[in-house]
Design an enzyme around this catalytic site. Structure first.
Site, short mmCIF file in Angstrom:
data_model
loop_
_atom_site.label_atom_id
_atom_site.label_comp_id
_atom_site.label_asym_id
_atom_site.label_seq_id
_atom_site.Cartn_x
_atom_site.Cartn_y
_atom_site.Cartn_z
N ASP A 1 38.74 44.52 42.95
CA ASP A 1 39.65 44.41 41.81
C ASP A 1 41.12 44.52 42.17
O ASP A 1 41.95 44.70 41.28
CB ASP A 1 39.30 45.47 40.75
CG ASP A 1 38.07 45.08 39.95
OD1 ASP A 1 37.95 43.89 39.60
OD2 ASP A 1 37.23 45.95 39.67
N ASP B 1 34.01 37.89 37.05
CA ASP B 1 35.33 38.50 36.92
C ASP B 1 36.17 38.34 38.20
O ASP B 1 37.40 38.32 38.17
CB ASP B 1 35.24 40.01 36.63
CG ASP B 1 34.10 40.40 35.72
OD1 ASP B 1 33.10 39.68 35.68
OD2 ASP B 1 34.20 41.44 35.06
N1 GLY Z 1 36.04 43.45 35.22
C1 GLY Z 1 35.35 44.26 34.31
C2 GLY Z 1 35.46 43.85 32.88
O1 GLY Z 1 35.90 42.79 32.54
O2 GLY Z 1 35.05 44.64 32.08
#
Ligand code: GLY
Length: 399
Positions: free
Chosen positions: A114, A173
């Protein structure tokens, strides 16, 4: 002859008027930004500790804060930069600098995919607006940390280090982290960042999407990039279309097209946009339920965060599409108007100082259901700025 010419120019004039009306500004961006600034002044006041980042609210209405290591830690600083960009008030720049530097130590974090969210949102916007060379250095270190999670034998960036017995899970994501790597490729001249992004996007395109262009949330890879399973983590079921996942995919492939100019990515982004916009379960105000296949629709929660991401992505996509420009701009504007209405926008001083209400973090985990979320605010502010620039016929600004 003269009559025909007159008729033609009248017709052209009418068409121009209609076109202008369709693209006309209906949202008062200045007013919305002033409101956001007021609300976030309160947020700054209630968050004096730079190690406790605003994330959401707990069910009892008290603040749910996070450490810098959580995936959402960069959004607050990023939003403060958007407020500075809009107001040019140095108080926002000072606050943004503080909350941006508060995430610095994550540049060495190799345990998460992330880092795009965590570093590029605050430092990337800060660098774009101030040219601070220190930010550039921090981002280059962070991008190198992120790149350690790309294993060429698998052809994808690993999202989590382990999940439900699988040791190479990748979530859709993850498309959101590629913009950071493209920036690193351009800045450092190191092609590895570029190639890793393109390979990841190609494999995601191949393995994450269904025939209708909705996406699975989690694809679990095995040796040599073999797909072992397709699952969900935050969606209703393995075969459902989790709304924020669709939003991440739309945004991610729009960025892929921006950075590579490869037609297949534009086509993918447009297919995802059509899946979202033509879905029978997309409500009239175009704020999706938390999952397009949530079983109790219409008695299910909306996800304002998905709406905000979709709106921002559609504004950009409207700049690239040859045939659906107007459709995307209009849909993005409808979403933004909905979010700016009292149905989603908090009253001043309420909602724990977050701007938007009614998002969903993870319904299957009964976590952050129908709450404010810091990233809903971030993409809402981004969408407002994009709407403003496009309304003024100015190009969108990227690093
Ligand atoms: N990346 C985690 C979410 O969108 O909740």
């Amino acid at each position: 002859m003269l009559k025909t010419r007159l008729k033609k120019s009248l017709l052209a004039g009418c068409l121009l008027l209609l076109l202008n009306a369709a693209f006309a500004q209906t949202i008062d961006v200045k007013k919305e930004m002033a409101f956001a600034a007021q609300q976030y002044k309160g947020m700054l006041g209630s968050h004096p500790d730079l190690s406790k980042f605003p994330q959401s609210l707990l069910p009892d209405g008290t603040p749910k804060d996070m450490a810098s290591s959580w995936w959402c830690s960069g959004f607050f600083g990023g939003s403060l930069w958007y407020l500075f960009e809009s107001t040019r008030d140095t108080a926002w720049r000072n606050a943004a600098q503080k909350w941006t530097m508060a995430v610095e130590k994550e540049k060495n974090n190799t345990g998460t995919h992330d880092l795009g969210f965590m570093l590029y949102c605050p430092f990337g916007n800060g660098y774009r607006l101030t040219n601070n060379d220190g930010y550039r250095q921090i981002m280059l270190t962070g991008a190198a940390s992120l790149a350690t999670r790309f294993n060429p034998a698998y052809g994808v960036i690993k999202s989590w280090d382990g999940w439900k017995g699988y040791d190479y899970p990748v979530i859709v994501d993850n498309m959101m982290n590629l913009e950071f790597l493209f920036w690193a490729a351009k800045t450092s001249g190191n092609k590895f960042f570029y190639n890793a992004s393109v390979t990841h996007a190609d494999n995601t395109l191949k393995n994450h999407f269904r025939k209708d262009y909705s996406s699975y949330h989690v694809v679990c890879y095995g040796e040599a990039g073999k797909v072992l399973a397709r699952k969900t983590h935050q969606g209703f079921s393995d075969s459902s279309a989790w709304s924020r996942g669709q939003a991440w995919g739309l945004y991610g492939y729009t960025v892929m097209y921006r950075e590579t100019k490869q037609k297949k990515y534009l086509e993918q982004a447009e297919h995802i946009a059509q899946f979202i916009l033509n879905h029978p379960n997309l409500p009239k105000d175009k704020i999706p339920y938390w999952d397009f296949n949530a079983p109790g629709i219409p008695a299910e929660e909306r996800d304002a965060s998905a709406g905000a991401v979709i709106s921002s992505a559609l504004f950009e996509l409207s700049q690239y599409s040859r045939t659906n420009r107007k459709q995307y701009f209009t849909a993005a504007t409808t979403i933004l108007s909905s979010l700016a209405s009292p149905a989603y926008k908090a009253a001043l001083g309420s909602n724990g100082h977050f701007i938007l209400k009614h998002s969903v973090g993870s319904k299957p985990h009964a976590s952050e259901v129908d709450t404010p979320l810091v990233y809903a605010d971030y993409y809402y502010l981004e969408a407002l700025l994009r709407y403003d620039r496009l309304g003024k016929k100015q190009p969108l600004k990227f690093l």
